[in-house]
Design an enzyme around this catalytic site. Structure first.
Site, PDB file in Angstrom:
ATOM      1  N   CYS A  73      -0.635   6.122   5.770  1.00  8.52           N
ATOM      2  CA  CYS A  73      -1.099   4.851   5.205  1.00  8.52           C
ATOM      3  C   CYS A  73      -1.139   4.861   3.675  1.00  8.52           C
ATOM      4  O   CYS A  73      -1.440   3.834   3.067  1.00  8.52           O
ATOM      5  CB  CYS A  73      -2.476   4.514   5.759  1.00  8.52           C
ATOM      6  N   HIS A  83      -9.567   0.575   1.005  1.00  4.73           N
ATOM      7  CA  HIS A  83      -8.712   0.753   2.176  1.00  4.73           C
ATOM      8  C   HIS A  83      -9.280  -0.076   3.329  1.00  4.73           C
ATOM      9  O   HIS A  83      -8.548  -0.809   3.985  1.00  4.73           O
ATOM     10  CB  HIS A  83      -8.638   2.231   2.531  1.00  4.73           C
ATOM     11  N   HIS A 121      -3.887  -4.329   9.507  1.00  2.00           N
ATOM     12  CA  HIS A 121      -3.542  -3.057   8.867  1.00  2.00           C
ATOM     13  C   HIS A 121      -2.052  -2.803   9.034  1.00  2.00           C
ATOM     14  O   HIS A 121      -1.569  -2.509  10.130  1.00  2.00           O
ATOM     15  CB  HIS A 121      -4.353  -1.927   9.503  1.00  2.00           C
TER      16      HIS A 121
END
Length: 390
Positions: free
Chosen positions: A155, A289, A323
């Site tokens: 990520c 995040h 996400h």
């Protein structure tokens, strides 16, 4: 070293293109909906661009084209570097091949490659599903003969990609780089894998909220046009902002779980601040995040409280976009640049009852935005931080 600025942004999310995504985000809207893209898997909240999963190559082509148009550039651009990452790449194509090979009478992968009428018969078809496909396709699209890089860091991929582009310009290898990340991760294996880990949300994404129960998988991406300040000023084009510095580290701790002490993540943030010649009190906004998982948000809240005890505005946009895994950092940077441009902080969509004592942005907020941080924390303990300024 050369100063590096951003002159173009291409972005596609479940909310739409760049302008539409930004306006809907500021309005507190979410692109997350219940979907069942595969009949053998249950209905899940997902953030799809269309009603069916998108193609990585198609997404990349549209996003890059939008970034070039935004920067007022025409192809070919033989001297433009390319750094486009993806944590999943063409996994959907690989899964399709595996399913075809498993069908009765298929004869396995070898037979599929040898059949004249098989879509896998042509060698170039197979080669175009390798993990670096998004970067290679972009190089072809813009006619680049400069460095072409395809980073993969879970990520943290998006910020890694933009940081590599930043360094190419700083070192004088290129005057212009197209950099970012794109993901099309809605596949059977991805959904099953995250479900097995217990990481998927049941109803939606609620970063930093008391009721958060997991992440929502999404597709999309963002690509930036990076240029040396000298080149951008000579062209007389609008500038969104500049990259001030970056910081990276790895926990070296666990394949999926971040280390509870957050020492490695804190080190990456401090590196970024030092390289940017900034103190924590000079940061006006943090794009976190904020995945909506129990563990990630708790660890993030702790490190924010530790490094920014004076308080700083914080939000995560994943409650609106979902996400996008490796592309999430690039999308976060794009939204930070829009915040710098419009002097508005985006809200943490989905946040109802905060669990942490942070200055969480619950509604779009007018603010004097000069310097911001955007960060990503990926599986394997990958920590990536970038500082942006006006």
């Amino acid at each position: 070293m050369h100063s590096v600025v951003i002159t173009g942004i291409g972005l596609i999310s479940a909310l739409g293109g760049l302008e539409q995504s930004w306006l809907r985000l500021l309005n507190g809207e979410s692109g997350i909906r219940p979907y069942q893209p595969f009949p053998e898997l249950p209905v899940r909240p997902l953030a799809l661009i269309d009603r069916v999963p998108s193609s990585l190559t198609t997404l990349t082509q549209f996003i890059v084209a939008d970034a070039l148009a935004d920067a007022d550039l025409q192809t070919p651009m033989p001297n433009c570097g390319v750094v486009i990452g993806s944590s999943r790449g063409c996994q959907a194509s690989w899964e399709e091949l595996a399913r075809a090979a498993a069908e009765p009478g298929s004869g396995g992968v070898g037979k599929l490659f040898s059949r004249p009428h098989s879509p896998w018969f042509k060698g170039e078809t197979w080669l175009e599903t390798l993990p670096h496909q998004a970067a290679i396709a972009t190089a072809r699209q813009i006619g680049s003969r400069a460095p072409v890089i395809a980073p993969m860091a879970a990520c943290a991929t998006g910020i890694w990609a933009i940081a590599r582009g930043f360094e190419l310009i700083q070192m004088g290898q290129c005057q212009r780089v197209v950099a970012g990340a794109v993901e099309a991760p809605i596949t059977r294996l991805t959904l099953a894998g995250f479900d097995k880990m217990g990481a998927l949300a049941k109803t939606g994404a609620y970063p930093f909220d008391q009721r958060r129960d997991g992440l929502v998988l999404a597709e999309g991406g963002a690509v930036l046009v990076l240029e040396s300040a000298e080149l951008a000023l000579s062209r007389g084009v609008p500038i969104y902002g500049q990259i001030l510095g970056v910081g990276f580290s790895c926990d070296a701790y666990h394949v999926t779980t971040p280390k509870s002490s957050s020492k490695s993540a804190i080190s990456a943030i401090q590196q970024c601040l030092n390289r940017s010649h900034l103190s924590p009190t000079e940061i006006d906004y943090i794009h976190a995040h904020g995945t909506g998982t129990r563990l990630n948000d708790e660890n993030e809240a702790q490190l924010i409280e530790y490094l920014f005890p004076h308080g700083v505005a914080v939000s995560s946009t994943k409650g609106a976009t979902g996400h996008t895994l490796g592309a999430s950092g690039a999308m976060g940077i794009a939204f930070c640049l829009m915040a710098l441009k419009d002097q508005i902080l985006p809200p943490c969509v989905g946040l109802g009852k905060p669990e942490f004592d942070l200055d969480l942005v619950t509604q779009a907020r007018r603010h004097n935005v000069r310097q911001v941080l955007c960060w990503s924390f990926g599986f394997g303990g990958q920590n990536a931080i970038v500082a942006l300024g006006q």
